[in-house]
Scaffold this active site. Structure first.
Site, short mmCIF file in Angstrom:
data_model
loop_
_atom_site.label_atom_id
_atom_site.label_comp_id
_atom_site.label_asym_id
_atom_site.label_seq_id
_atom_site.Cartn_x
_atom_site.Cartn_y
_atom_site.Cartn_z
CE LYS A 111 -0.37 -2.27 3.36
NZ LYS A 111 -0.18 -3.07 4.58
CB VAL A 138 -7.13 -1.33 0.34
CG1 VAL A 138 -8.11 -0.77 1.37
CG2 VAL A 138 -6.25 -0.23 -0.22
CD GLU A 196 4.96 -5.32 10.75
OE1 GLU A 196 6.19 -5.12 10.70
OE2 GLU A 196 4.22 -5.35 9.77
CE LYS A 211 -3.83 -1.49 4.84
NZ LYS A 211 -4.00 -2.19 6.12
N GLY A 308 -3.13 -10.74 7.19
CA GLY A 308 -2.80 -12.15 7.33
C GLY A 308 -2.46 -12.76 5.98
P1 NAP Z 1 7.68 -9.60 5.56
O1 NAP Z 1 7.19 -10.79 6.30
O2 NAP Z 1 8.58 -8.64 6.25
O3 NAP Z 1 8.43 -10.13 4.24
C1 NAP Z 1 9.19 -9.30 3.41
C2 NAP Z 1 9.97 -10.18 2.43
O4 NAP Z 1 10.60 -9.32 1.48
C3 NAP Z 1 11.06 -11.02 3.07
O5 NAP Z 1 11.07 -12.30 2.48
C4 NAP Z 1 12.37 -10.29 2.72
O6 NAP Z 1 13.48 -11.14 2.48
C5 NAP Z 1 11.99 -9.64 1.41
N1 NAP Z 1 12.71 -8.38 1.20
C6 NAP Z 1 12.51 -7.20 1.85
N2 NAP Z 1 13.34 -6.26 1.36
C7 NAP Z 1 14.08 -6.85 0.39
C8 NAP Z 1 15.10 -6.40 -0.49
N3 NAP Z 1 15.54 -5.17 -0.46
N4 NAP Z 1 15.62 -7.30 -1.38
C9 NAP Z 1 15.18 -8.57 -1.41
N5 NAP Z 1 14.21 -9.05 -0.61
C10 NAP Z 1 13.66 -8.20 0.29
O7 NAP Z 1 6.45 -8.72 5.00
P2 NAP Z 1 4.95 -9.21 4.76
O8 NAP Z 1 4.18 -9.15 6.04
O9 NAP Z 1 4.93 -10.47 3.98
O10 NAP Z 1 4.36 -7.99 3.88
C11 NAP Z 1 4.72 -7.85 2.53
C12 NAP Z 1 3.86 -6.76 1.86
O11 NAP Z 1 2.49 -7.13 1.92
C13 NAP Z 1 3.94 -5.38 2.54
O12 NAP Z 1 3.85 -4.38 1.56
C14 NAP Z 1 2.70 -5.35 3.43
O13 NAP Z 1 2.23 -4.04 3.69
C15 NAP Z 1 1.73 -6.10 2.54
N6 NAP Z 1 0.60 -6.70 3.26
C16 NAP Z 1 0.86 -7.47 4.35
C17 NAP Z 1 -0.20 -8.06 5.03
C18 NAP Z 1 0.06 -8.93 6.23
O14 NAP Z 1 -0.92 -9.37 6.86
N7 NAP Z 1 1.31 -9.23 6.59
C19 NAP Z 1 -1.51 -7.86 4.57
C20 NAP Z 1 -1.74 -7.07 3.44
C21 NAP Z 1 -0.67 -6.51 2.79
P3 NAP Z 1 14.17 -12.01 3.65
O15 NAP Z 1 13.13 -13.02 4.03
O16 NAP Z 1 15.35 -12.64 3.01
O17 NAP Z 1 14.48 -11.05 4.74
N1 HSE Z 2 -0.40 -3.93 9.29
C1 HSE Z 2 -1.58 -4.06 8.50
C2 HSE Z 2 -2.81 -4.12 9.42
C3 HSE Z 2 -1.48 -5.31 7.66
O1 HSE Z 2 -2.65 -4.26 10.64
O2 HSE Z 2 -3.93 -3.99 8.94
C4 HSE Z 2 -2.46 -5.37 6.53
O3 HSE Z 2 -2.27 -4.36 5.60
#
Ligand code: NAP
Ligand code: HSE
Length: 437
Positions: A111, A138, A196, A211, A308
């Site tokens: 986002k 979003v 986090e 968002k 999630g």
């Molecule tokens: P995360 O668990 O921190 O994972 C990030 C991944 O990206 C890791 O595998 C990391 O590699 C890799 N990475 C980060 N920077 C990098 C770089 N410079 N070069 C190469 N690899 C890199 O994050 P996440 O929770 O999956 O979230 C990912 C995206 O989805 C974010 O934009 C977040 O806002 C969005 N999102 C998340 C959720 C949720 O519930 N978590 C929901 C909706 C949207 P390593 O593993 O090697 O460190």
């Molecule tokens: N950190 C975000 C939340 C993850 O708590 O809603 C999903 O975008």
């Protein structure tokens, strides 16, 4: 997942293999049908970009697919689609621009990148005749982006009220139901994995602001810069505010609000009092909900898990499936945002709403009169005043004031003056009441 067979496949690379990336890759490897339709090419995972190729992963994956070199992906002619789940502004924004310039379709859940760089990326996609899709950015799996781009695109959207951050909604629910203070509720959310280790983006309201910028840009057909959205987080809320709000018949939620007015667009993220009988007030825990006001559709509410791995994977798979379908049918792309309404954003100081103030005062005669005088001076009409707990030792009491609809700038000035009164110790909270939801 099928092996490559001549030209009859679509190559997908994934940037990021964290919480979301792992869920997406697992689904892609196990469920080819999730993204293909009869007659469409099969999909094939070409690369996965990570920082550390040696790290143990949540998903069983061929190590040869892992790389930390983005150029190996963007220069690969067998990769047609890039799914970005790295997070953060950079290097993600630069990678996506390069991917689109190289003629690759892009799907993202990021986002921050969509809110800050969406306009440029959409133009880049259009110039290169490729897709730029961001359903999961979003509300994770809540299909609000495609609804705004599709079924609702012909309606005239005039209002958006949303709970679009699961972490803060979980914390606020714990504060309301468990009587926890902010620090206690945050720690609990961190232990359970809902917040986090560095919760700044969520608790300060920045995540919701990104968002909301995306939703408002689509809903109102005009690009909204997230930095122009008034934003207030939840960390100054106190457990007592929830108790008093409940006694008055309200819940407290972090609301993302965008409303069209005659000449301008009013857009803001902040905690707000909501009447307990409203549907949005009943959205608890990590759930999200987005309420839209359309001219023809009326009020519409979409509710679901907004964070999630699995719900986010659902949003990503839907976008990839759409790209696959369009590649198979060589179909035309839809316009993503048209600049149909050019209106200025209204400053928060011009907002008109009711306000809840919790004021700690010396428990003595004349205090209420002094405070009332300040409100009267700023033309603020008081709806109700309740005296809450008194402290016999410090000789202080707490007043909870609900104003009638007043102007934000007047309320802020009045609050400053009230704080300067000798009889007033502190203003514990000043929360906007959202009545027209
Ligand atoms: P995360 O668990 O921190 O994972 C990030 C991944 O990206 C890791 O595998 C990391 O590699 C890799 N990475 C980060 N920077 C990098 C770089 N410079 N070069 C190469 N690899 C890199 O994050 P996440 O929770 O999956 O979230 C990912 C995206 O989805 C974010 O934009 C977040 O806002 C969005 N999102 C998340 C959720 C949720 O519930 N978590 C929901 C909706 C949207 P390593 O593993 O090697 O460190
Ligand atoms: N950190 C975000 C939340 C993850 O708590 O809603 C999903 O975008």
């Amino acid at each position: 997942m099928d092996k490559k067979t001549g030209n009859n496949y679509i190559g997908i690379a994934v940037l990021g293999l964290g919480v979301v990336g792992s869920g997406f890759v697992k689904a892609l490897l196990e469920e080819q049908r999730a993204v293909t339709v009869p007659g469409s090419p099969n999909v094939h995972l070409t690369h996965v970009l990570v920082r550390d190729v040696e790290k143990k992963r949540l998903v069983d994956i061929d190590k040869d697919l892992l790389t930390n070199d983005f150029s190996a992906i963007v220069d690969d002619s067998e990769t047609n689609v890039i799914v970005e789940v790295l997070g953060g502004e950079e290097p993600a924004a630069t990678f996506l621009e390069q991917a689109l310039s190289s003629g690759k379709h892009v799907v993202t859940a990021n986002k921050e990148v969509v809110a800050k760089h969406g306009r440029k990326l959409i133009e880049k996609a259009q110039a290169n005749n490729v897709e730029f899709r961001y359903e999961a950015s979003v509300g994770a799996g809540i299909p609000i982006i495609s609804a705004l781009q599709g079924s609702l695109a012909s309606d005239y959207i005039s209002g958006i009220w949303a709970i679009i951050n699961g972490t803060t909604n979980y914390i606020l629910t714990s504060m309301a139901s468990g009587g926890l203070d902010f620090d206690g509720a945050l720690s609990e959310a961190q232990v359970l994995g809902y917040a986090e280790p560095d919760p700044t983006n969520d608790v300060e309201g920045f995540d919701a602001r990104y968002k909301l910028a995306i939703l408002a840009s689509l809903g109102f057909g005009t690009y909204v810069d997230p930095s122009e959205i008034y934003c207030e987080g939840i960390n100054s809320l106190h457990a007592r505010d929830f108790k008093y709000a409940r006694e008055l018949g309200y819940a407290i939620k972090l609301l993302a609000i965008a409303r069209e007015e005659m000449e301008s667009i009013q857009i803001r993220v902040h905690p707000a009092l909501l009447r307990e009988d409203l549907l949005l007030a009943k959205v608890d825990g990590v759930y999200n909900a987005i309420q839209i006001q359309g001219e023809r559709v009326g009020r519409l509410l979409m509710y679901g898990r907004g964070a999630g791995s699995e719900p986010t994977t659902s949003g990503l798979l839907g976008d990839v499936a759409e790209v696959v379908r369009r590649m198979a049918s060589k179909g035309e792309k839809v316009a993503i945002v048209s600049e149909e309404r050019q209106k200025a954003l209204k400053p928060i100081s011009d907002l008109h709403t009711s306000y809840y103030l919790r004021i700690s005062v010396l428990d003595q005669a004349g205090v209420l009169a002094a405070i009332s005088q300040v409100f009267a001076k700023w033309d603020i009409s008081i709806g109700s005043v309740i005296q809450k707990e008194s402290d016999d030792i410090s000789q202080t009491a707490e007043l909870v004031v609900l104003t009638h609809v007043s102007k934000e700038s007047a309320v802020q000035q009045a609050a400053k003056e009230i704080l300067g009164l000798a009889e007033v110790e502190s203003i514990g909270s000043l929360i906007r009441v959202e009545s027209d939801v």
